[in-house]
Design a protein around this motif. Sequence first.
Motif, PDB file in Angstrom:
ATOM      1  N   SER A 152       5.544  -1.088   8.134  1.00 26.70           N
ATOM      2  CA  SER A 152       5.226   0.245   7.640  1.00 26.70           C
ATOM      3  C   SER A 152       6.461   1.120   7.638  1.00 26.70           C
ATOM      4  O   SER A 152       7.331   0.984   8.494  1.00 26.70           O
ATOM      5  CB  SER A 152       4.156   0.904   8.509  1.00 26.70           C
ATOM      6  OG  SER A 152       2.965   0.197   8.435  1.00 26.70           O
ATOM      7  N   GLN A 153       6.500   2.039   6.667  1.00 25.50           N
ATOM      8  CA  GLN A 153       7.601   2.983   6.567  1.00 25.50           C
ATOM      9  C   GLN A 153       7.038   4.319   6.110  1.00 25.50           C
ATOM     10  O   GLN A 153       6.241   4.382   5.177  1.00 25.50           O
ATOM     11  CB  GLN A 153       8.641   2.492   5.572  1.00 25.50           C
ATOM     12  CG  GLN A 153       9.765   3.468   5.357  1.00 25.50           C
ATOM     13  CD  GLN A 153      10.738   3.026   4.265  1.00 25.50           C
ATOM     14  OE1 GLN A 153      10.617   1.937   3.716  1.00 25.50           O
ATOM     15  NE2 GLN A 153      11.685   3.876   3.966  1.00 25.50           N
ATOM     16  N   SER A 154       7.444   5.393   6.768  1.00 25.22           N
ATOM     17  CA  SER A 154       7.085   6.745   6.364  1.00 25.22           C
ATOM     18  C   SER A 154       8.358   7.467   5.961  1.00 25.22           C
ATOM     19  O   SER A 154       9.402   7.289   6.581  1.00 25.22           O
ATOM     20  CB  SER A 154       6.392   7.489   7.496  1.00 25.22           C
ATOM     21  OG  SER A 154       5.157   6.911   7.767  1.00 25.22           O
ATOM     22  N   LEU A 185       7.735  23.597  -6.263  1.00 24.29           N
ATOM     23  CA  LEU A 185       8.611  22.800  -5.414  1.00 24.29           C
ATOM     24  C   LEU A 185       7.761  22.310  -4.248  1.00 24.29           C
ATOM     25  O   LEU A 185       7.204  23.117  -3.510  1.00 24.29           O
ATOM     26  CB  LEU A 185       9.790  23.628  -4.909  1.00 24.29           C
ATOM     27  CG  LEU A 185      10.764  22.888  -3.987  1.00 24.29           C
ATOM     28  CD1 LEU A 185      11.405  21.702  -4.715  1.00 24.29           C
ATOM     29  CD2 LEU A 185      11.825  23.838  -3.476  1.00 24.29           C
ATOM     30  N   HIS A 186       7.642  20.985  -4.109  1.00 24.51           N
ATOM     31  CA  HIS A 186       6.778  20.382  -3.099  1.00 24.51           C
ATOM     32  C   HIS A 186       7.573  19.457  -2.198  1.00 24.51           C
ATOM     33  O   HIS A 186       8.535  18.824  -2.627  1.00 24.51           O
ATOM     34  CB  HIS A 186       5.663  19.575  -3.769  1.00 24.51           C
ATOM     35  CG  HIS A 186       4.585  20.423  -4.344  1.00 24.51           C
ATOM     36  ND1 HIS A 186       3.267  20.266  -4.025  1.00 24.51           N
ATOM     37  CD2 HIS A 186       4.614  21.454  -5.228  1.00 24.51           C
ATOM     38  CE1 HIS A 186       2.541  21.146  -4.679  1.00 24.51           C
ATOM     39  NE2 HIS A 186       3.341  21.877  -5.420  1.00 24.51           N
ATOM     40  N   THR A 187       7.130  19.380  -0.948  1.00 19.44           N
ATOM     41  CA  THR A 187       7.646  18.406   0.004  1.00 19.44           C
ATOM     42  C   THR A 187       6.599  17.308   0.129  1.00 19.44           C
ATOM     43  O   THR A 187       5.424  17.601   0.382  1.00 19.44           O
ATOM     44  CB  THR A 187       7.892  19.053   1.378  1.00 19.44           C
ATOM     45  OG1 THR A 187       8.861  20.083   1.206  1.00 19.44           O
ATOM     46  CG2 THR A 187       8.413  18.035   2.368  1.00 19.44           C
ATOM     47  N   PHE A 188       7.021  16.072  -0.073  1.00 17.31           N
ATOM     48  CA  PHE A 188       6.110  14.934  -0.103  1.00 17.31           C
ATOM     49  C   PHE A 188       6.204  14.116   1.165  1.00 17.31           C
ATOM     50  O   PHE A 188       7.289  13.911   1.701  1.00 17.31           O
ATOM     51  CB  PHE A 188       6.437  14.029  -1.300  1.00 17.31           C
ATOM     52  CG  PHE A 188       6.201  14.688  -2.611  1.00 17.31           C
ATOM     53  CD1 PHE A 188       4.967  14.608  -3.218  1.00 17.31           C
ATOM     54  CD2 PHE A 188       7.193  15.414  -3.222  1.00 17.31           C
ATOM     55  CE1 PHE A 188       4.734  15.250  -4.401  1.00 17.31           C
ATOM     56  CE2 PHE A 188       6.979  16.058  -4.407  1.00 17.31           C
ATOM     57  CZ  PHE A 188       5.736  15.969  -5.011  1.00 17.31           C
ATOM     58  N   SER A 189       5.063  13.627   1.621  1.00 13.97           N
ATOM     59  CA  SER A 189       4.988  12.658   2.707  1.00 13.97           C
ATOM     60  C   SER A 189       4.559  11.337   2.077  1.00 13.97           C
ATOM     61  O   SER A 189       3.509  11.271   1.421  1.00 13.97           O
ATOM     62  CB  SER A 189       3.968  13.112   3.745  1.00 13.97           C
ATOM     63  OG  SER A 189       3.797  12.108   4.709  1.00 13.97           O
ATOM     64  N   ILE A 190       5.378  10.309   2.243  1.00 14.28           N
ATOM     65  CA  ILE A 190       5.158   9.024   1.580  1.00 14.28           C
ATOM     66  C   ILE A 190       4.993   7.949   2.651  1.00 14.28           C
ATOM     67  O   ILE A 190       5.883   7.748   3.473  1.00 14.28           O
ATOM     68  CB  ILE A 190       6.346   8.675   0.662  1.00 14.28           C
ATOM     69  CG1 ILE A 190       6.598   9.812  -0.333  1.00 14.28           C
ATOM     70  CG2 ILE A 190       6.119   7.342  -0.048  1.00 14.28           C
ATOM     71  CD1 ILE A 190       7.960   9.792  -0.965  1.00 14.28           C
ATOM     72  N   THR A 209       0.851  -1.190   0.000  1.00 17.63           N
ATOM     73  CA  THR A 209       0.000   0.000   0.000  1.00 17.63           C
ATOM     74  C   THR A 209       0.887   1.241   0.000  1.00 17.63           C
ATOM     75  O   THR A 209       1.872   1.305   0.723  1.00 17.63           O
ATOM     76  CB  THR A 209      -0.906   0.028   1.261  1.00 17.63           C
ATOM     77  OG1 THR A 209      -1.653  -1.174   1.309  1.00 17.63           O
ATOM     78  CG2 THR A 209      -1.847   1.200   1.223  1.00 17.63           C
ATOM     79  N   LEU A 210       0.509   2.226  -0.812  1.00 14.07           N
ATOM     80  CA  LEU A 210       1.242   3.487  -0.919  1.00 14.07           C
ATOM     81  C   LEU A 210       0.246   4.631  -0.805  1.00 14.07           C
ATOM     82  O   LEU A 210      -0.791   4.629  -1.477  1.00 14.07           O
ATOM     83  CB  LEU A 210       1.967   3.582  -2.264  1.00 14.07           C
ATOM     84  CG  LEU A 210       2.593   4.925  -2.619  1.00 14.07           C
ATOM     85  CD1 LEU A 210       3.822   5.169  -1.765  1.00 14.07           C
ATOM     86  CD2 LEU A 210       2.952   4.969  -4.089  1.00 14.07           C
ATOM     87  N   ASP A 211       0.532   5.617   0.048  1.00 14.72           N
ATOM     88  CA  ASP A 211      -0.252   6.848   0.170  1.00 14.72           C
ATOM     89  C   ASP A 211       0.715   8.022   0.156  1.00 14.72           C
ATOM     90  O   ASP A 211       1.754   7.979   0.807  1.00 14.72           O
ATOM     91  CB  ASP A 211      -1.055   6.864   1.478  1.00 14.72           C
ATOM     92  CG  ASP A 211      -2.174   5.847   1.467  1.00 14.72           C
ATOM     93  OD1 ASP A 211      -3.006   5.912   0.551  1.00 14.72           O
ATOM     94  OD2 ASP A 211      -2.203   4.992   2.370  1.00 14.72           O
ATOM     95  N   MET A 212       0.344   9.096  -0.593  1.00 15.17           N
ATOM     96  CA  MET A 212       1.227  10.256  -0.709  1.00 15.17           C
ATOM     97  C   MET A 212       0.443  11.561  -0.583  1.00 15.17           C
ATOM     98  O   MET A 212      -0.669  11.670  -1.095  1.00 15.17           O
ATOM     99  CB  MET A 212       1.949  10.248  -2.063  1.00 15.17           C
ATOM    100  CG  MET A 212       2.903   9.104  -2.247  1.00 15.17           C
ATOM    101  SD  MET A 212       3.687   9.111  -3.872  1.00 15.17           S
ATOM    102  CE  MET A 212       4.700  10.554  -3.779  1.00 15.17           C
ATOM    103  N   THR A 213       1.051  12.537   0.075  1.00 13.90           N
ATOM    104  CA  THR A 213       0.538  13.902   0.124  1.00 13.90           C
ATOM    105  C   THR A 213       1.710  14.856  -0.112  1.00 13.90           C
ATOM    106  O   THR A 213       2.867  14.468   0.023  1.00 13.90           O
ATOM    107  CB  THR A 213      -0.114  14.224   1.492  1.00 13.90           C
ATOM    108  OG1 THR A 213       0.852  14.051   2.519  1.00 13.90           O
ATOM    109  CG2 THR A 213      -1.322  13.340   1.747  1.00 13.90           C
TER     110      THR A 213
END
Length: 185
Positions: free
Chosen positions: A136-138, A120-125, A92-96
Amino acid sequence: MKKSIITLSIIASTLSGAAFAHNGFYIGAAYSKMGYSDLLTGIEKTDTRNGYSVNAGYDFAFGNFFVLGAELEYKDLGGMTGTFIQPSWSYTLDMTSVGVNVMPKMYFGDKFNIYAKAGLHTFSIDQTVTTTSKLSQSDSDSSMVWGLGLGYDFTPHISAQTTYEVVNTDAGSIGSANVGLRYKF
């Protein structure tokens, strides 16, 4: 001579009014159809979750045809679920993301515009692998967002936009087709 001055005054007031109509603060929201086709080889995708974005910014009009926008944007880039081909584990992958965008626009008349988007964006994965247990890994990352779009101003306050955007990550590219509305104050 008097007629020429009156005609030039009318034209100047019309043109400056059109430029002023493109200036101002705005807020917007968009629905995003996500494409993860290029991301994470070796995983058979079973489901893709679409995303959305919300933004706030300011448009600076330079004359009647060119507008330069600057905005802050929050994007939910959706996610995907799938299984590894060998061994059969689920994934499972979720991104903001949160970022700053610059958007040069070119108007054709008072209603239609074409624009580019660079940000230019900072992503949370967030990634989860489920075997007999759940791992799980963030992570977070920064990357450029690129896009091209079309817009239409229904009124001086309400407009619609459609954009195609690409985000390049270390794992691959994520594409999205976006449809949204914008309200200008």
